[in-house]
Scaffold this motif. Sequence first.
Motif, PDB file in Angstrom:
ATOM      1  N   SER A  27    -105.947  58.631-105.410  1.00 42.42           N
ATOM      2  CA  SER A  27    -105.539  59.906-106.003  1.00 42.42           C
ATOM      3  C   SER A  27    -105.718  61.019-104.991  1.00 42.42           C
ATOM      4  CB  SER A  27    -106.390  60.207-107.243  1.00 42.42           C
ATOM      5  OG  SER A  27    -106.203  61.527-107.697  1.00 42.42           O
ATOM      6  N   VAL A  28    -104.965  62.088-105.195  1.00 42.34           N
ATOM      7  CA  VAL A  28    -105.183  63.296-104.400  1.00 42.34           C
ATOM      8  C   VAL A  28    -106.598  63.826-104.613  1.00 42.34           C
ATOM      9  CG1 VAL A  28    -104.350  64.899-106.174  1.00 42.34           C
ATOM     10  CG2 VAL A  28    -104.090  65.491-103.748  1.00 42.34           C
ATOM     11  N   ALA A  29    -107.235  63.411-105.725  1.00 41.74           N
ATOM     12  CA  ALA A  29    -108.618  63.827-105.998  1.00 41.74           C
ATOM     13  C   ALA A  29    -109.596  63.303-104.966  1.00 41.74           C
ATOM     14  CB  ALA A  29    -109.037  63.366-107.390  1.00 41.74           C
ATOM     15  N   ALA A  30    -109.177  62.354-104.145  1.00 42.03           N
ATOM     16  CA  ALA A  30    -110.040  61.882-103.051  1.00 42.03           C
ATOM     17  C   ALA A  30    -110.452  63.040-102.142  1.00 42.03           C
ATOM     18  CB  ALA A  30    -109.332  60.806-102.244  1.00 42.03           C
ATOM     19  N   ARG A  31    -109.642  64.087-102.093  1.00 45.81           N
ATOM     20  CA  ARG A  31    -109.986  65.245-101.265  1.00 45.81           C
ATOM     21  C   ARG A  31    -111.269  65.925-101.741  1.00 45.81           C
ATOM     22  NH1 ARG A  31    -104.080  68.221-100.474  1.00 45.81           N
ATOM     23  NH2 ARG A  31    -102.994  66.438 -99.523  1.00 45.81           N
ATOM     24  N   LEU A  32    -111.620  65.697-103.020  1.00 48.70           N
ATOM     25  CA  LEU A  32    -112.842  66.276-103.571  1.00 48.70           C
ATOM     26  C   LEU A  32    -114.064  65.427-103.278  1.00 48.70           C
ATOM     27  CD1 LEU A  32    -111.510  67.226-107.132  1.00 48.70           C
ATOM     28  CD2 LEU A  32    -111.651  68.705-105.111  1.00 48.70           C
ATOM     29  N   GLY A  33    -113.849  64.218-102.767  1.00 48.57           N
ATOM     30  CA  GLY A  33    -114.956  63.308-102.527  1.00 48.57           C
ATOM     31  C   GLY A  33    -115.896  63.822-101.447  1.00 48.57           C
TER      32      GLY A  33
ATOM     33  N   ALA B 102    -111.308  49.565 -94.669  1.00 47.67           N
ATOM     34  CA  ALA B 102    -112.267  48.565 -94.204  1.00 47.67           C
ATOM     35  C   ALA B 102    -111.733  47.163 -94.394  1.00 47.67           C
ATOM     36  CB  ALA B 102    -113.588  48.731 -94.943  1.00 47.67           C
ATOM     37  N   LEU B 103    -111.051  46.913 -95.510  1.00 45.23           N
ATOM     38  CA  LEU B 103    -110.502  45.585 -95.767  1.00 45.23           C
ATOM     39  C   LEU B 103    -109.501  45.192 -94.685  1.00 45.23           C
ATOM     40  CD1 LEU B 103    -110.506  43.269 -97.852  1.00 45.23           C
ATOM     41  CD2 LEU B 103    -108.588  44.415 -98.971  1.00 45.23           C
ATOM     42  N   ALA B 104    -108.631  46.111 -94.338  1.00 47.06           N
ATOM     43  CA  ALA B 104    -107.637  45.833 -93.290  1.00 47.06           C
ATOM     44  C   ALA B 104    -108.295  45.589 -91.944  1.00 47.06           C
ATOM     45  CB  ALA B 104    -106.662  47.008 -93.193  1.00 47.06           C
ATOM     46  N   ARG B 105    -109.377  46.305 -91.680  1.00 48.05           N
ATOM     47  CA  ARG B 105    -110.031  46.213 -90.377  1.00 48.05           C
ATOM     48  C   ARG B 105    -110.960  45.009 -90.266  1.00 48.05           C
ATOM     49  NH1 ARG B 105    -114.775  48.713 -88.789  1.00 48.05           N
ATOM     50  NH2 ARG B 105    -114.774  49.914 -90.723  1.00 48.05           N
ATOM     51  N   ARG B 106    -111.622  44.634 -91.367  1.00 48.70           N
ATOM     52  CA  ARG B 106    -112.678  43.638 -91.295  1.00 48.70           C
ATOM     53  C   ARG B 106    -112.215  42.219 -91.582  1.00 48.70           C
ATOM     54  NH1 ARG B 106    -118.181  46.263 -92.909  1.00 48.70           N
ATOM     55  NH2 ARG B 106    -118.739  44.137 -93.484  1.00 48.70           N
ATOM     56  N   HIS B 107    -111.298  42.052 -92.517  1.00 47.57           N
ATOM     57  CA  HIS B 107    -111.022  40.704 -92.993  1.00 47.57           C
ATOM     58  C   HIS B 107    -109.570  40.261 -92.880  1.00 47.57           C
ATOM     59  CE1 HIS B 107    -114.911  39.351 -94.491  1.00 47.57           C
ATOM     60  NE2 HIS B 107    -115.129  40.600 -94.866  1.00 47.57           N
ATOM     61  N   GLY B 108    -108.670  41.121 -92.543  1.00 50.43           N
ATOM     62  CA  GLY B 108    -107.331  40.646 -92.264  1.00 50.43           C
ATOM     63  C   GLY B 108    -106.278  40.872 -93.321  1.00 50.43           C
ATOM     64  N   PRO B 109    -106.569  40.721 -94.655  1.00 47.55           N
ATOM     65  CA  PRO B 109    -105.485  41.009 -95.599  1.00 47.55           C
ATOM     66  C   PRO B 109    -104.997  42.442 -95.425  1.00 47.55           C
ATOM     67  CG  PRO B 109    -107.325  39.949 -96.720  1.00 47.55           C
ATOM     68  CD  PRO B 109    -107.791  40.289 -95.340  1.00 47.55           C
ATOM     69  N   ALA B 110    -103.706  42.601 -95.349  1.00 50.18           N
ATOM     70  CA  ALA B 110    -103.156  43.949 -95.259  1.00 50.18           C
ATOM     71  C   ALA B 110    -103.557  44.723 -96.510  1.00 50.18           C
ATOM     72  CB  ALA B 110    -101.644  43.883 -95.143  1.00 50.18           C
ATOM     73  N   ALA B 111    -103.857  45.993 -96.344  1.00 49.06           N
ATOM     74  CA  ALA B 111    -104.312  46.797 -97.479  1.00 49.06           C
ATOM     75  C   ALA B 111    -103.865  48.233 -97.298  1.00 49.06           C
ATOM     76  CB  ALA B 111    -105.837  46.731 -97.614  1.00 49.06           C
ATOM     77  N   ALA B 112    -103.598  48.889 -98.420  1.00 52.62           N
ATOM     78  CA  ALA B 112    -103.221  50.299 -98.400  1.00 52.62           C
ATOM     79  C   ALA B 112    -103.663  50.941 -99.701  1.00 52.62           C
ATOM     80  CB  ALA B 112    -101.709  50.459 -98.216  1.00 52.62           C
ATOM     81  N   ALA B 113    -103.782  52.254 -99.686  1.00 55.39           N
ATOM     82  CA  ALA B 113    -104.082  53.038-100.880  1.00 55.39           C
ATOM     83  C   ALA B 113    -102.994  54.083-101.047  1.00 55.39           C
ATOM     84  CB  ALA B 113    -105.457  53.701-100.757  1.00 55.39           C
ATOM     85  N   PHE B 114    -102.819  54.557-102.279  1.00 50.99           N
ATOM     86  CA  PHE B 114    -101.747  55.535-102.502  1.00 50.99           C
ATOM     87  C   PHE B 114    -102.106  56.466-103.656  1.00 50.99           C
ATOM     88  CE2 PHE B 114    -100.871  52.564-105.827  1.00 50.99           C
ATOM     89  CZ  PHE B 114    -100.172  53.255-106.810  1.00 50.99           C
ATOM     90  N   HIS B 115    -101.467  57.619-103.650  1.00 48.01           N
ATOM     91  CA  HIS B 115    -101.553  58.598-104.735  1.00 48.01           C
ATOM     92  C   HIS B 115    -100.245  58.549-105.515  1.00 48.01           C
ATOM     93  CE1 HIS B 115    -101.956  62.204-107.045  1.00 48.01           C
ATOM     94  NE2 HIS B 115    -101.119  62.904-106.315  1.00 48.01           N
ATOM     95  N   PRO B 116    -100.299  58.266-106.828  1.00 46.07           N
ATOM     96  CA  PRO B 116     -99.049  58.147-107.589  1.00 46.07           C
ATOM     97  C   PRO B 116     -98.434  59.468-107.999  1.00 46.07           C
ATOM     98  CG  PRO B 116    -100.912  57.722-109.007  1.00 46.07           C
ATOM     99  CD  PRO B 116    -101.477  57.897-107.618  1.00 46.07           C
ATOM    100  N   GLY B 117     -99.188  60.568-107.881  1.00 44.82           N
ATOM    101  CA  GLY B 117     -98.718  61.850-108.388  1.00 44.82           C
ATOM    102  C   GLY B 117     -99.368  62.139-109.732  1.00 44.82           C
TER     103      GLY B 117
END
Length: 280
Positions: free
Chosen positions: A136-142, A174-189
């Motif tokens: 979420s865009v709320a990650a900016r509040l983290g 971290a998942l993409a960097r450490r273990h190999g499965p491709a991974a991404a995160a997204f904000h749906p709006g």
Amino acid sequence: MEQQSSDPRTIVITGASDGIGAAAARRLAGVGHEVVVVGRSAEKAEAVARPLGARHFSADFARLDDVRRLAQDLRRAVPRIDVLVNNAGGIFDHRELTPDGHERTWQVNHLAPFLLTQLLLDRLTADGAAVVNTSSVAARLGRLRPEDLGDPRGWSPHRAYGDSKLANILFARALARRHGPAAAAFHPGGVATNFASATSTPLRFLYRTPLGRRLMISPERGAETLVWLAEGTPGRDWRSGGYYEKKRPARTNPRAHDDALADALWEHSAERVGLGPSAR
């Protein structure tokens, strides 16, 4: 009628009994993918899955034993997983501990999907799968820092939610960097769904009033980036470890690029869900 996909995949979607999860399940099944619907309510998950001819499972992410059972059920019933979509989540207006002893927002939004992914990790790696986290865009509040992980001081609904959504991005990185499965995160709006119905924060009035809902997009539009990531090819259509909005790389909290924080989060999470040293 939607065009048949030239690359049918098996796509597991949590939080798929409502909102963007359900919209994505319908869209992906409509173009020939095999969708596996996971929801907190067995009845609601079945209602989405039945018209699609899809398998369905239920799990309450506020109970880690449910997550462990879900992982076992998926391993037995689903021979291959091409995409795991960690979409389940919520925001809650009171600080409450789960039966596992974790703050509810943190467990439902981060620890539970972290555990599910870890319990399926060998299968995901062997299948060349991708992992997609709904952030979420709320990650900016983290405000996550290694020394603050699990610290209840300064708790508020919005900070708890922002921290958990930042964790979703850090976990994908971290998942993409450490273990190999491709991974991404997204904000749906800002999507007009039942999200925030369990809270009395100002978000509830945005999501539950006619004026607020007119400012928001439909679940179908909110699912577009999820569908794009699930159907795309990492390295060609999107970069593993990245964060996306409207099918494009997006800016977020600068802490999302902190590999030391991502590693500390990984270690903290593995310990909290009871995984052994091999998961760390």
